[in-house]
Design a protein around this motif. Sequence first.
Motif, short mmCIF file in Angstrom:
data_model
loop_
_atom_site.label_atom_id
_atom_site.label_comp_id
_atom_site.label_asym_id
_atom_site.label_seq_id
_atom_site.Cartn_x
_atom_site.Cartn_y
_atom_site.Cartn_z
N ASN A 94 0.86 -1.19 0.00
CA ASN A 94 0.00 0.00 0.00
C ASN A 94 0.89 1.23 0.00
O ASN A 94 2.07 1.16 0.39
CB ASN A 94 -0.90 0.04 1.25
N SER A 95 0.34 2.37 -0.38
CA SER A 95 1.09 3.61 -0.26
C SER A 95 1.45 3.84 1.21
O SER A 95 0.64 3.62 2.10
CB SER A 95 0.25 4.79 -0.78
N GLY A 96 2.68 4.30 1.44
CA GLY A 96 3.13 4.52 2.81
C GLY A 96 3.75 3.30 3.46
O GLY A 96 4.08 3.34 4.64
N HIS A 97 3.93 2.22 2.70
CA HIS A 97 4.52 0.99 3.23
C HIS A 97 6.00 1.23 3.55
O HIS A 97 6.82 1.41 2.66
CB HIS A 97 4.35 -0.12 2.20
N MET A 98 6.32 1.24 4.85
CA MET A 98 7.69 1.48 5.30
C MET A 98 8.30 0.21 5.88
O MET A 98 7.59 -0.73 6.24
CB MET A 98 7.72 2.59 6.36
N MET A 99 9.62 0.23 5.98
CA MET A 99 10.35 -0.83 6.66
C MET A 99 11.30 -0.19 7.67
O MET A 99 11.96 0.80 7.35
CB MET A 99 11.13 -1.69 5.67
N VAL A 100 11.35 -0.75 8.87
CA VAL A 100 12.26 -0.31 9.91
C VAL A 100 13.32 -1.39 10.07
O VAL A 100 12.99 -2.57 10.26
CB VAL A 100 11.52 -0.09 11.24
N LEU A 101 14.58 -1.01 9.99
CA LEU A 101 15.63 -2.02 10.00
C LEU A 101 16.91 -1.49 10.62
O LEU A 101 17.15 -0.28 10.63
CB LEU A 101 15.89 -2.53 8.58
N PRO A 102 17.72 -2.37 11.17
CA PRO A 102 19.00 -1.93 11.75
C PRO A 102 20.02 -1.65 10.66
O PRO A 102 19.95 -2.22 9.56
CB PRO A 102 19.42 -3.16 12.59
N LEU B 145 14.45 -0.12 17.27
CA LEU B 145 13.57 -0.67 16.25
C LEU B 145 12.12 -0.54 16.67
O LEU B 145 11.25 -0.15 15.87
CB LEU B 145 13.92 -2.14 16.00
N ALA B 146 11.83 -0.84 17.94
CA ALA B 146 10.46 -0.73 18.44
C ALA B 146 10.00 0.72 18.47
O ALA B 146 8.87 1.04 18.08
CB ALA B 146 10.37 -1.34 19.84
N ALA B 147 10.87 1.63 18.94
CA ALA B 147 10.51 3.04 19.05
C ALA B 147 10.26 3.64 17.66
O ALA B 147 9.31 4.42 17.46
CB ALA B 147 11.61 3.81 19.78
N MET B 148 11.09 3.29 16.68
CA MET B 148 10.92 3.85 15.34
C MET B 148 9.68 3.25 14.66
O MET B 148 9.05 3.92 13.82
CB MET B 148 12.17 3.61 14.49
N THR B 149 9.32 2.03 15.01
CA THR B 149 8.08 1.45 14.48
C THR B 149 6.88 2.23 15.00
O THR B 149 5.94 2.53 14.25
CB THR B 149 7.97 -0.03 14.89
N GLN B 150 6.90 2.57 16.29
CA GLN B 150 5.82 3.39 16.85
C GLN B 150 5.76 4.75 16.18
O GLN B 150 4.67 5.25 15.85
CB GLN B 150 6.02 3.55 18.36
N THR B 151 6.92 5.37 15.97
CA THR B 151 6.95 6.68 15.32
C THR B 151 6.47 6.59 13.88
O THR B 151 5.78 7.50 13.38
CB THR B 151 8.37 7.26 15.36
N ALA B 152 6.80 5.50 13.20
CA ALA B 152 6.34 5.30 11.83
C ALA B 152 4.81 5.25 11.79
O ALA B 152 4.18 5.82 10.89
CB ALA B 152 6.94 4.03 11.25
N MET B 153 4.21 4.58 12.75
CA MET B 153 2.75 4.51 12.81
C MET B 153 2.15 5.89 13.08
O MET B 153 1.19 6.30 12.42
CB MET B 153 2.32 3.53 13.90
N ARG B 154 2.70 6.61 14.04
CA ARG B 154 2.17 7.94 14.36
C ARG B 154 2.32 8.89 13.17
O ARG B 154 1.42 9.69 12.88
CB ARG B 154 2.91 8.51 15.58
N THR B 155 3.46 8.81 12.50
CA THR B 155 3.70 9.69 11.35
C THR B 155 2.73 9.37 10.22
O THR B 155 2.19 10.28 9.57
CB THR B 155 5.15 9.52 10.87
N THR B 156 2.51 8.10 9.97
CA THR B 156 1.58 7.71 8.91
C THR B 156 0.16 8.15 9.24
O THR B 156 -0.58 8.59 8.35
CB THR B 156 1.63 6.18 8.70
N ARG B 157 -0.23 8.03 10.49
CA ARG B 157 -1.57 8.49 10.89
C ARG B 157 -1.72 9.99 10.65
O ARG B 157 -2.77 10.46 10.20
CB ARG B 157 -1.82 8.15 12.36
N ALA B 158 -0.68 10.74 10.96
CA ALA B 158 -0.74 12.19 10.76
C ALA B 158 -0.79 12.57 9.29
O ALA B 158 -1.46 13.53 8.90
CB ALA B 158 0.47 12.85 11.43
#
Length: 217
Positions: free
Chosen positions: A102-110, A128-141
Amino acid sequence: MDVNGTTPGPGAPTGSAPGPSSADQDQPESADDASAFGPAQDHYQRLWNPHRMVYVGGQGKPADGSELRCPFCRIPQGDDEQGLVVARGERCYVVLNLYPYNSGHMMVLPYRHVSDYTDLDDAETAELAAMTQTAMRTTRAAYAPAGFNLGINQGEVAGAGIAAHLHQHVVPRWPGDSNFLPVVAQTKSLPELLADTRRRLAEAWPGPDPRTAHRHT
């Protein structure tokens, strides 16, 4: 009247569709020539995704699992826009999937070339966990999705495209985004170019400007 329901012009053979003249036969068809894509009037609209052939053919997939051939190790060393990097941390970074679900499909990786979730150290696991949470918040915004799919595919048998370098998927979901098109035609309709998606998410990402953040070498 010919097979297309139109009246043939002077000199046109009855019952056959007009073809190219002898003068045109030596000219290659261009992508701008509508006749190259079939009949103009058949009441169908078409979604052309020629870039998907790169994915289907496996072009660009690393020949082995070594760090030298790993695209996820090369991406942070280059330009953020070219590499579709959304944000950089101290130990992990976020990048758009080149072949998104989908549009906005991100990957968080070391940054570190590790394949298994249990290979991460404590600091990498936390970031990795913190950036995953931020990715979700950013996408929602930026896009207001109705939900997310989060996941790590461990190993090729589990569906990992590049199994040698751990990456967590963050996929935004909307009602109706799974329809007949990907199921029947194996085609995904994406309303926004990857470069535009990267820019929107990078601008919405909280904290320091990603362009001035930690750069992994």
